[in-house]
Design a protein around this motif. Structure first.
Motif, PDB file in Angstrom:
ATOM      1  N   THR A  67       8.285  70.520 -58.585  1.00 43.19           N
ATOM      2  CA  THR A  67       8.932  69.245 -58.911  1.00 43.19           C
ATOM      3  C   THR A  67      10.364  69.236 -58.411  1.00 43.19           C
ATOM      4  OG1 THR A  67       7.594  69.001 -60.892  1.00 43.19           O
ATOM      5  CG2 THR A  67       9.606  67.698 -60.790  1.00 43.19           C
TER       6      THR A  67
ATOM      7  N   GLU B 217      10.534  69.012 -54.666  1.00 42.28           N
ATOM      8  CA  GLU B 217      10.255  67.652 -54.196  1.00 42.28           C
ATOM      9  C   GLU B 217      11.445  66.730 -54.458  1.00 42.28           C
ATOM     10  OE1 GLU B 217       8.263  64.398 -52.527  1.00 42.28           O
ATOM     11  OE2 GLU B 217       7.740  66.509 -52.442  1.00 42.28           O
TER      12      GLU B 217
ATOM     13  N   THR C 149       4.533  62.545 -57.848  1.00 40.01           N
ATOM     14  CA  THR C 149       5.538  61.961 -58.734  1.00 40.01           C
ATOM     15  C   THR C 149       4.978  61.776 -60.139  1.00 40.01           C
ATOM     16  OG1 THR C 149       6.520  60.828 -56.833  1.00 40.01           O
ATOM     17  CG2 THR C 149       7.168  60.049 -59.006  1.00 40.01           C
TER      18      THR C 149
ATOM     19  N   ASN D  95       2.749  63.615 -61.542  1.00 40.03           N
ATOM     20  CA  ASN D  95       2.721  64.941 -62.161  1.00 40.03           C
ATOM     21  C   ASN D  95       4.093  65.304 -62.718  1.00 40.03           C
ATOM     22  OD1 ASN D  95       0.013  65.522 -61.774  1.00 40.03           O
ATOM     23  ND2 ASN D  95       0.352  66.473 -59.787  1.00 40.03           N
ATOM     24  N   TYR D  96       5.148  64.989 -61.991  1.00 41.84           N
ATOM     25  CA  TYR D  96       6.506  65.275 -62.446  1.00 41.84           C
ATOM     26  C   TYR D  96       6.836  64.452 -63.690  1.00 41.84           C
ATOM     27  CZ  TYR D  96       6.956  67.328 -57.788  1.00 41.84           C
ATOM     28  OH  TYR D  96       6.784  68.070 -56.652  1.00 41.84           O
TER      29      TYR D  96
END
Length: 184
Positions: free
Chosen positions: A19, A22, A109, A111-112
């Motif tokens: 995360t 990214e 995104t 998942n984050y």
């Protein structure tokens, strides 16, 4: 399938690391030697932006499905390639590729966002949880939050509890880094 808490923590740690990577790539956070507290604050300040990005990308997918990709100007003459023949994609392949890239980005995104949501759940029963929402999600100053509190409260109390909760979140989100910070 039984997953131990150790395995869950390892998975969370790996996902959080991805995360952060990214977020750094998308320049939503900066790497200027931020400590875990600062990283956590950046995630909280950008939380609503992450949700907006997901919506925007979903809209882009719908637009591509309805009208196709935007056309580029043909006024520039392409230069010959040194590497011989180049395979060109059909319009359908370009659309499929673009949609797949957007869907992949959306999934990452989301998942984050889920990781942040899970971290927030660990503090949601705290009597000062609302401080996190007001300061980070609504962008309010400590004084404004103190004035809106149920009973009269000092803004230093708001700041102290905000810091306490962010530290708690940072342990959940960046446990390995917190340990490194403590022992270095």
């Amino acid at each position: 399938m039984n997953i131990t808490s150790k395995e869950v923590k390892k998975i969370i740690g790996e996902v959080v690391s991805k995360t952060v990577d990214e977020l750094l790539q998308q320049k939503l956070i900066k790497k200027k030697d931020m400590n875990t507290y600062q990283k956590t604050e950046q995630l909280l300040y950008n939380y609503n932006n992450f949700k907006e990005v997901v919506k925007d990308k979903q809209e882009m997918i719908e637009q591509i499905k309805q009208v196709g990709l935007s056309k580029t100007s043909c006024s520039v003459i392409p230069m010959p390639q040194d590497n011989g023949f180049r395979e060109t994609q059909t319009e359908s392949e370009k659309i499929t590729s673009k949609i797949a890239a957007l869907e992949s980005s959306i999934s990452l995104t989301k998942n984050y966002i889920k990781i942040i949501d899970n971290a927030l759940k660990t503090i949601q029963d705290d009597p000062y949880y609302m401080v996190i929402e007001k300061c980070y999600f609504e962008g309010k100053k400590h004084s404004a939050v103190a004035n809106e509190w149920f009973t009269p409260i000092d803004e230093t109390t708001i700041g102290r509890n905000k810091n306490r909760l962010v530290k708690k979140l940072s342990i959940y989100l960046f446990s390995d880094d917190v340990i490194r910070e403590l022992y270095s």
